[in-house]
Design a protein around this motif. Sequence first.
Motif, short mmCIF file in Angstrom:
data_model
loop_
_atom_site.label_atom_id
_atom_site.label_comp_id
_atom_site.label_asym_id
_atom_site.label_seq_id
_atom_site.Cartn_x
_atom_site.Cartn_y
_atom_site.Cartn_z
N LEU A 163 56.76 39.30 38.54
CA LEU A 163 55.71 38.83 37.64
C LEU A 163 54.66 39.92 37.43
O LEU A 163 54.24 40.20 36.29
CB LEU A 163 55.06 37.57 38.21
N MET A 164 54.22 40.56 38.51
CA MET A 164 53.19 41.59 38.40
C MET A 164 53.71 42.80 37.63
O MET A 164 52.96 43.44 36.87
CB MET A 164 52.72 42.02 39.80
N GLN A 216 43.00 36.19 37.50
CA GLN A 216 41.72 35.85 38.13
C GLN A 216 41.60 36.55 39.48
O GLN A 216 42.56 36.61 40.26
CB GLN A 216 41.58 34.34 38.32
N LYS A 217 40.40 37.00 39.78
CA LYS A 217 40.17 37.75 41.02
C LYS A 217 40.22 36.84 42.24
O LYS A 217 40.69 37.24 43.31
CB LYS A 217 38.81 38.45 40.94
N ASN A 218 39.76 35.59 42.13
CA ASN A 218 39.64 34.70 43.29
C ASN A 218 40.82 33.74 43.47
O ASN A 218 40.76 32.86 44.31
CB ASN A 218 38.36 33.87 43.17
N ALA A 219 41.86 33.87 42.67
CA ALA A 219 43.00 32.96 42.75
C ALA A 219 44.01 33.43 43.79
O ALA A 219 44.03 34.61 44.18
CB ALA A 219 43.67 32.84 41.38
N GLN A 220 44.86 32.51 44.24
CA GLN A 220 45.90 32.85 45.21
C GLN A 220 47.05 33.55 44.51
O GLN A 220 47.41 33.21 43.38
CB GLN A 220 46.41 31.58 45.90
N PRO A 221 47.65 34.56 45.16
CA PRO A 221 48.78 35.28 44.56
C PRO A 221 49.98 34.36 44.31
O PRO A 221 50.20 33.40 45.05
CB PRO A 221 49.12 36.35 45.60
N VAL A 277 42.46 28.84 28.47
CA VAL A 277 42.92 29.09 27.10
C VAL A 277 42.51 30.49 26.65
O VAL A 277 43.28 31.23 26.02
CB VAL A 277 42.35 28.01 26.16
N LYS A 278 41.28 30.88 26.98
CA LYS A 278 40.79 32.20 26.58
C LYS A 278 41.61 33.31 27.24
O LYS A 278 41.99 34.30 26.57
CB LYS A 278 39.31 32.33 26.96
N LEU A 279 41.90 33.20 28.53
CA LEU A 279 42.68 34.22 29.23
C LEU A 279 44.07 34.37 28.62
O LEU A 279 44.58 35.49 28.46
CB LEU A 279 42.79 33.86 30.72
N LEU A 280 44.72 33.27 28.28
CA LEU A 280 46.07 33.33 27.73
C LEU A 280 46.08 33.89 26.31
O LEU A 280 47.02 34.60 25.93
CB LEU A 280 46.71 31.94 27.78
N ARG A 281 45.09 33.58 25.52
CA ARG A 281 45.03 34.12 24.16
C ARG A 281 44.80 35.64 24.18
O ARG A 281 45.32 36.37 23.34
CB ARG A 281 43.92 33.43 23.38
N VAL A 304 47.54 32.82 34.52
CA VAL A 304 46.12 32.54 34.73
C VAL A 304 45.72 32.86 36.17
O VAL A 304 44.64 33.42 36.42
CB VAL A 304 45.80 31.07 34.38
N ALA A 305 46.59 32.53 37.13
CA ALA A 305 46.29 32.84 38.53
C ALA A 305 46.26 34.35 38.75
O ALA A 305 45.38 34.88 39.47
CB ALA A 305 47.34 32.20 39.44
N ALA A 306 47.20 35.07 38.13
CA ALA A 306 47.26 36.52 38.32
C ALA A 306 46.09 37.24 37.67
O ALA A 306 45.67 38.32 38.13
CB ALA A 306 48.58 37.06 37.76
#
Length: 641
Positions: free
Chosen positions: A635-636, A475-480, A607-611, A471-473
């Motif tokens: 991970l990347m 999203q544009k505004n999340a920390q790496p 939930v939407k991102l993971l599905r 989920v963090a990866a």
Amino acid sequence: MDENRNSLPGQKRGSTWIIVIIVFFLITFILNMFSLSRTSVGQIQISYDQFLDLVEGDVVEQVYMDDDQIQIYLKDGVEETDVVMILGDGDNWENIPETQSMSFRTVVFYTGRVEDSNLSNFLRENGVHYSKEIPEQTSVFSAIASWILPIAIMYLLYFLVMKAMMKRMGGGIGGFMGGMGGNIGKSKAKVYTVEKSTGVTFRDVAGQDEAKESLEEMVDYLKNPEKYRAIGAQQPKGALLVGPPGTGKTLLAKAVAGEAGVPFYHLTGSEFVEMFVGVGASRVRDLFQTAKKNTPCIIFIDEIDAIGKKRDNQLGSNDEREQTLNQLLAEMDGFETNGGIIVLAATNRPEILDQALLRPGRFDRRIIVEKPDLPGRESILRVHGKKVSLSSDVDFHAIALATSGASGADLANIVNEAALRAVRIGRNVVVQEDLMESVETVIAGKEKKDRVLNSKERQMVAYHEVGHALVAALQKNAQPVQKITIIPRTMGALGYTMNAPEEERYLLTADELLAQITSLLGGRAAEIVKFGISTTGASNDIERATEQARKMVTQYGMSERFGSMGLQSTQNQYLDGRNVSTCSEQTGAEADEEVRKIIERCQDKAVKLLRENLEALDRIATRLLEKESISGKELMELIEK
């Protein structure tokens, strides 16, 4: 030697009082025994009939009765011959001691109690006084001793306890009634001079450049006062070091002591206060009197909040602490000026200090010692890294990025833990791996190798942690993401995901905060997507996400309903940072509903991102189950596939 001579008279007075008490009790005991031998001539048992004969013979003065016994006292002047005429001669006279002029007034006759309903009338008719309670046989000296003995024992115990307490506090008690002497009112400050230095200078302090600059100027004034006086500048009277625990307030004071080249007096606020009212004020006076004799000098009071709390008349106020504070205020800036004395103090609770203590003229400067920023953390790591053997691959910048929010004490502990790990493994230098592992040890604890999860729980932990990372990866505004692991830790974590920012950030937008909340809820979302259930493993994630959402609503003005309205204030910002509500209960309930909506939206987004990326979720979780730990780079690569 002078102190010993001064304490000897008091000790002699105390010993004299003990001797007087012992002699008094010996005399009382002897006189008491003598009195009893004079007054207790003897007791004679007679029959009940003989008792009635004595009453009819008009020789009885007083009768005492209880349920078992009757005691008979004869009239004054009754002789033995009078009694013999009534009762006749008998063997029971033998226990009466022979005296030159014996009076039967001193003889007590007694007999057993018999049920006789006419006895009271019989005694009244013959003029005999009677009482239904037998008096105790005590002497005057016994009565006096019964009052004095408890008082004397309490006095003796008090004397011994006070003497022990004075000895424990570094003073001596010269004897009760003789006054307290010794060192109880003396200051306990530790003195550092040019010859006896702390061994710490400003070169040993990093990450606090602004605080160092303020203190260096004060030290320079003590060394070169002429150049400041030439322009009319006056010496600052004091500086208050304020900041969270572990940021280096005491270390800065040690550096001042090492750099100043003048006498430096160091003590803590709690050393002023004792159980006796007035002792703290006496110690403050003694401290400043000693400092005046050695000007210019510096006084450092650590944890000054122990004596500097706000004065009030409420229940629980402390007279001793308030008297100590009043004396400190007078000494720092009272009617008499103390030129040449600079007072430094440190606290992490400035909000509870008395306003009279904080004003200019006492503490002219408030020096904020905050947690270091990215360059500061890197500088602190380099300072502590000089004390250990480092490998050439060590990158302090990467460690500083991974330790956002760490204090100077935390960073020193990380370097030390890395050195200990290197020795444990068998290396003679510290490598980057040791430092990164020590960061994880400080954050989450050591690896708990003896905790074995069953296959189902292990799979759920893996998907939970991958949910956070994915989920963090996405999203544009999340920390790496820097690392994912499912190795249990001693602080209770069954696994964790480490995020590291690419740069130091001081301001966050609403989108960035929502991205953080969504990442925190990614673990719970993965459980729902993959297994269709929720577990207890997300408790800490939910707590952190709720706290972040509540701050957005109540403090940051980032909610649609309340806009820029503040609903909470922060207390003890340098300690626990506890938030206190400043709104009504109805508004608080509405704020709770707003927080719930934010968390629900972020949960749905996770939930939407993971599905949408279920294949990547399975692929990363499978690799994590195989290796137990994977890096952010790996991970990347797995996501790109």
